[in-house]
Scaffold this motif. Structure first.
Motif, PDB file in Angstrom:
ATOM      1  N   GLY A   9      -5.584   4.166  -0.059  1.00  0.00           N
ATOM      2  CA  GLY A   9      -4.206   3.752  -0.495  1.00  0.00           C
ATOM      3  C   GLY A   9      -3.434   2.241  -0.041  1.00  0.00           C
ATOM      4  O   GLY A   9      -2.527   1.680  -0.360  1.00  0.00           O
ATOM      5  N   GLY A  36       0.861  -1.227   0.037  1.00  0.00           N
ATOM      6  CA  GLY A  36       0.063  -0.010   0.036  1.00  0.00           C
ATOM      7  C   GLY A  36       0.799   1.239   0.078  1.00  0.00           C
ATOM      8  O   GLY A  36       1.914   1.223   0.494  1.00  0.00           O
ATOM      9  N   ARG A  65      -4.321  -1.998  -2.663  1.00  0.00           N
ATOM     10  CA  ARG A  65      -4.544  -1.459  -4.195  1.00  0.00           C
ATOM     11  C   ARG A  65      -4.366  -2.452  -5.184  1.00  0.00           C
ATOM     12  O   ARG A  65      -4.310  -2.399  -6.300  1.00  0.00           O
ATOM     13  CB  ARG A  65      -3.295  -0.527  -4.271  1.00  0.00           C
ATOM     14  CG  ARG A  65      -1.795  -0.741  -4.135  1.00  0.00           C
ATOM     15  CD  ARG A  65      -0.943   0.268  -4.174  1.00  0.00           C
ATOM     16  NE  ARG A  65       0.323  -0.283  -4.294  1.00  0.00           N
ATOM     17  CZ  ARG A  65       1.171  -0.679  -5.511  1.00  0.00           C
ATOM     18  NH1 ARG A  65       0.336  -0.355  -6.324  1.00  0.00           N
ATOM     19  NH2 ARG A  65       2.354  -1.097  -5.576  1.00  0.00           N
ATOM     20  N   SER A  66      -4.328  -3.734  -4.659  1.00  0.00           N
ATOM     21  CA  SER A  66      -4.668  -4.964  -5.697  1.00  0.00           C
ATOM     22  C   SER A  66      -5.448  -6.156  -4.783  1.00  0.00           C
ATOM     23  O   SER A  66      -5.381  -6.075  -3.661  1.00  0.00           O
ATOM     24  CB  SER A  66      -3.241  -5.338  -6.221  1.00  0.00           C
ATOM     25  OG  SER A  66      -2.739  -6.367  -5.252  1.00  0.00           O
TER      26      SER A  66
END
Length: 577
Positions: free
Chosen positions: A190, A154, A193-194
């Motif tokens: 943030g 992040g 993020r995946s």
């Protein structure tokens, strides 16, 4: 080398090769879906997929299942995808732990009831890994695990964020007034993020590493980031290997020895893994017919230091860095002198084979044994009159002053009571108090929620206090940190000593001596015990009712008592009429 199986010996042949009406039905219905004899005249491999639309850890599994299928087809097998319960850690309430055994039951019955010869298990989100393994152990067919992989790091305002760990950190700063609502929103956007599971050394990363160290994944599989193309290749390779495992009849019983569990526990200590691993490992070992408990963990803990500098036990790095530094194979290389060489993996070869040649690219991420993060292992097992059957603590993640501490208790009978009081400015609490939470265990939670990292009282947060000694019968997230004593057994809900603690009682913890003591005279405790009244039932029907009657205590693994039997108590193959 054992003789390879023949086509006629495959389990699935009971469904497809018999010249009778029932097999005719199986074949004709398979043809209805477009299959033909060339499809079922080969090993049939089940793919247990725990994907759902609300499980971010497994958001990539629809794609990865296709890669697994590709590998199965390449090796001459027939893939059959079987969806299973998706235990989404962020969203499932009251806790995914309540449903771990439900997924284990579903996995076991999916495998047993279908015409499959081997299985690929797809999981990674905290409870999914042990649940799938528990179910597969109980069936006993060849099984290989495909870990979901950690998400990417992040980011926020130039800072690297770790899931879970930085959530707690910045929430405390928000409560203290040191960051703004806008800052908090930035962290929210943030930190994840995946796709993939938590990229700290939380329960998800710990359990997939434990699975690899047990020998149930391909070498190096557990640390591959979910978004890395290596993860796709690993998924396909796992599919190929599943087919070969069927021909070789390489079953969990041949892999899951006591030595395998010792190796996995050594890895858990070396990586600074989650305390939750203890409960899951005990449950998995019982399914494998082994008596493996708190004493084994504490013995290993005293021998193996924490060498993975990964948050929250470490101070700096995340799982992406761990992968780039060499991943689990590099950890095995570091601790190789301690490992059992006889334990094998799904490859059919020893776990330690080739570890001396493993790449190790950053010795601050994966430290040498003589320069550890923490001199002893990740977990300490404490015992005393407050926890006759034991409790656990992660010393490496606590402020050192709390490793030998005595203080007065401030007691909360429930999480709701704690939450209602914790931000009161007039709360009578100091940094030396011991916070105690009751009724958060396997039956009291229900399901033993991750409430053990009790928030620091707001009045203390404002003056810079960031750690306190906290004791409960709950678990805590593997991404959590602090001086938290967890898994107190027996739990308060069933009348354990924890139920008798009152505000003002003195509690002593000495990690070096592995002791936890409620300093109250026995005659006083006896009087309190005679006055104690059991709380009302949490459930009057359904799965919760079943769990309340059959879930064991934390030190026993929290499995259902009717499911604990090992390899020697296999259920008969289903009749086909």
């Amino acid at each position: 080398m054992n003789a390879r199986k023949t086509l006629a010996e495959l389990r699935s042949r009971r469904w497809f090769s018999v010249d009778d009406l029932r097999a005719f039905g199986h074949r004709s219905r398979a043809r209805q879906m477009g299959y033909d004899q060339a499809d079922w005249d080969r090993p049939i491999i089940g793919i247990i997929n725990t994907w759902s639309d609300i499980n971010p850890c497994h958001a990539h599994f629809p794609d990865r299942a296709q890669w697994v299928k590709r590998g199965i087809l390449q090796a001459g097998g027939m893939p059959i995808e079987l969806p299973a319960l998706s235990l989404s850690e962020p969203f499932v309430k009251p806790t995914t732990m309540l449903y771990r055994n439900l997924l284990a039951m579903e996995c076991e019955e999916l495998i047993r009831s279908h015409p499959i010869d081997g299985v690929v298990l797809m999981g990674g989100c905290d409870k999914t890994t042990p649940a799938l393994i528990m179910g597969a152990i109980s069936v006993g067919l060849p099984a290989i695990f495909v870990p979901a992989g950690p998400m990417l790091r992040g980011h926020w305002h130039g800072k690297t964020l770790g899931s879970g760990s930085d959530s707690w950190k910045y929430w405390d700063e928000r409560r203290a007034g040191t960051i703004t609502a806008e800052d908090w929103a930035g962290v929210e956007g943030g930190i994840a993020r995946s796709y993939g599971h938590c990229m700290t050394m939380g329960t998800a990363s710990t359990m997939t590493a434990y699975a690899e160290a047990l020998g149930l994944t391909l070498p190096g599989a557990s640390a591959i980031p979910a978004a890395d193309s290596s993860h796709q290749r690993m998924a396909a390779a796992s599919g190929r290997r599943a087919v070969e495992m069927v021909w070789e009849d390489l079953t969990p019983a041949k892999i899951l020895t006591r030595e395998a569990f010792d190796n996995a526990t050594m890895v858990q200590m070396a990586i600074g893994g989650s305390t939750n691993a203890i409960i899951h490992a005990i449950a998995m070992a019982k399914r494998a017919g082994l008596s493996y408990g708190l004493d084994e963990f504490d013995t290993v803990s005293r021998r193996i230091p924490v060498i993975a500098n990964i948050r929250p036990s470490g101070s700096t790095y995340l799982m992406e860095d761990f992968f780039y530094a060499g991943g689990l194979r590099a950890v095995l290389k570091r601790i190789a002198p301690h490992l059992h060489g006889s334990a094998i993996t799904v490859t059919g070869r020893p776990l330690i084979e080739g570890v001396q040649d493993a790449g190790l690219y950053n010795d601050d991420v994966i430290r040498p044994l003589d320069r550890p993060i923490y001199a002893e292992g990740a977990t300490a097992v404490l015992r005393g009159n407050l926890a006759p059957h034991g409790c656990v603590m992660k010393p490496a993640a606590a402020e050192p002053r709390f490793l030998n501490h005595q203080g007065p208790a401030i007691v909360f009978e429930s999480y709701a009571e704690m939450k209602a009081q914790i931000d009161r400015d007039d709360l009578d609490v100091t940094a030396d108090h011991v916070m105690v939470l009751k009724n958060a265990g396997p039956l009291g939670g229900p399901g033993m929620p991750e409430w053990g990292m009790l928030p620091i009282p707001k009045k203390l947060i404002k003056v810079g206090i960031r750690d306190m000694l906290r004791i409960s019968d709950a678990r805590m997230s593997g991404t959590s940190y602090g001086a938290c004593v967890l898994h107190v057994s027996p739990e308060a809900y069933i009348g354990g000593t924890l139920a008798l603690v009152r505000t003002g009682d003195i509690i002593s913890v000495d990690v070096a001596r592995r002791s936890i003591t409620l300093d109250v005279p026995e005659e006083t405790l006896a009087k309190r015990r005679s006055e104690w009244q059991a709380p009302p039932p949490r459930y009057e029907r359904g799965f919760g009712w079943l769990a309340a009657r059959h879930m064991t205590q934390a030190h026993q693994g929290c499995d259902f008592d009717f499911l604990e039997t090992g390899f020697g108590a296999a259920v008969a193959e289903p009749a086909i009429y």
